[in-house]
Write a protein that holds these residues in place. Sequence first.
Motif, mmCIF file in Angstrom:
data_model
loop_
_atom_site.group_PDB
_atom_site.id
_atom_site.type_symbol
_atom_site.label_atom_id
_atom_site.label_comp_id
_atom_site.label_asym_id
_atom_site.label_seq_id
_atom_site.Cartn_x
_atom_site.Cartn_y
_atom_site.Cartn_z
ATOM 1 N N ARG A 137 15.007 -20.891 14.818
ATOM 2 C CA ARG A 137 13.936 -20.365 15.679
ATOM 3 C C ARG A 137 14.529 -19.482 16.783
ATOM 4 N NH1 ARG A 137 11.980 -25.036 17.359
ATOM 5 N NH2 ARG A 137 10.749 -25.309 15.476
ATOM 6 N N ARG A 138 15.617 -19.933 17.359
ATOM 7 C CA ARG A 138 16.274 -19.174 18.429
ATOM 8 C C ARG A 138 16.820 -17.843 17.906
ATOM 9 N NH1 ARG A 138 21.111 -21.860 22.048
ATOM 10 N NH2 ARG A 138 21.435 -20.085 23.450
ATOM 11 N N MET A 139 17.462 -17.878 16.746
ATOM 12 C CA MET A 139 17.990 -16.651 16.151
ATOM 13 C C MET A 139 16.871 -15.678 15.808
ATOM 14 S SD MET A 139 20.881 -18.417 13.731
ATOM 15 C CE MET A 139 20.848 -17.056 12.620
ATOM 16 N N ALA A 140 15.784 -16.201 15.270
ATOM 17 C CA ALA A 140 14.654 -15.349 14.917
ATOM 18 C C ALA A 140 14.131 -14.610 16.142
ATOM 19 C CB ALA A 140 13.548 -16.180 14.274
ATOM 20 N N ALA A 141 14.063 -15.302 17.268
ATOM 21 C CA ALA A 141 13.582 -14.668 18.502
ATOM 22 C C ALA A 141 14.540 -13.573 18.959
ATOM 23 C CB ALA A 141 13.398 -15.713 19.600
ATOM 24 N N VAL A 142 15.831 -13.846 18.914
ATOM 25 C CA VAL A 142 16.821 -12.852 19.352
ATOM 26 C C VAL A 142 16.819 -11.634 18.425
ATOM 27 C CG1 VAL A 142 19.306 -12.419 19.625
ATOM 28 C CG2 VAL A 142 18.296 -14.524 20.531
#
Length: 189
Positions: A31-36
Amino acid sequence: MMLSADDPLPGRPRRVLVAGTSGSGKTTLARRMAAVLDIPHIELDALHHGPAWTPRETFLADVDTFSAGPRWATEWQYSLVRGLLAERAELLVWLALPRRTVMRQVVRRTLLRRLRKEVLWNGNVEPPLRTIFTDREHVVRWAWSTHHKSTLRVAALRERRPELPIVRLDNHAAVERWCAGPLRAASRQ
C-alpha cells in the motif's frame, strides 16, 4: 538481481510484488509503495476471501485481470496465483524479517483484530483466540510453520527470472531506508 535497501532501482517499477510470510507487513508495504509510485494497490486477501473465509470462485480470474494491467502493487501470496504474478512483475520486494519480528507482529495484529472485532474482507472477523491452539491453519501457526518458505520461493524465482530486480529488506530500518531512498528516487523517474 538481488538489491539491498541502499541500491538504486533500475527504473520506475509499474508492477510490484511484496513477498514475505504472513504477518511480515506485505500489505502495509504494498500500500505504501503504491502511494509513492502512484499505482493502484490490489489487496489479494480481499480478492481471495469470501464470506465465512471461503475462497472466492472468481479469485484466479480477478488476479489475471488486474495483473494483465500496466500498473499495480500487490502481495506475493497464494500458490494458485503466485506464478502468474511473478511472471508479470517488474520488481519484487522481499520482507526477509526474522521469525521473532514476524511473530511479534502477527500475534499483535491478530489480538487487536480479535479484541476490536475488526471486520476484514467480505464480513470476516478473526476467529476466537483459542483457535490458535486448535486450527492448524490459524494465521499465527501458519506464520510460524511457513516462515522459511519465502526464502525458498525467492530462490526459485531468482532461478526462473534472473533479470527480475529483487530488493531484500531484513529489518524495519532497512524498509524505512529503502522507502525514503531508492523507492522515492525511482518515483521521480
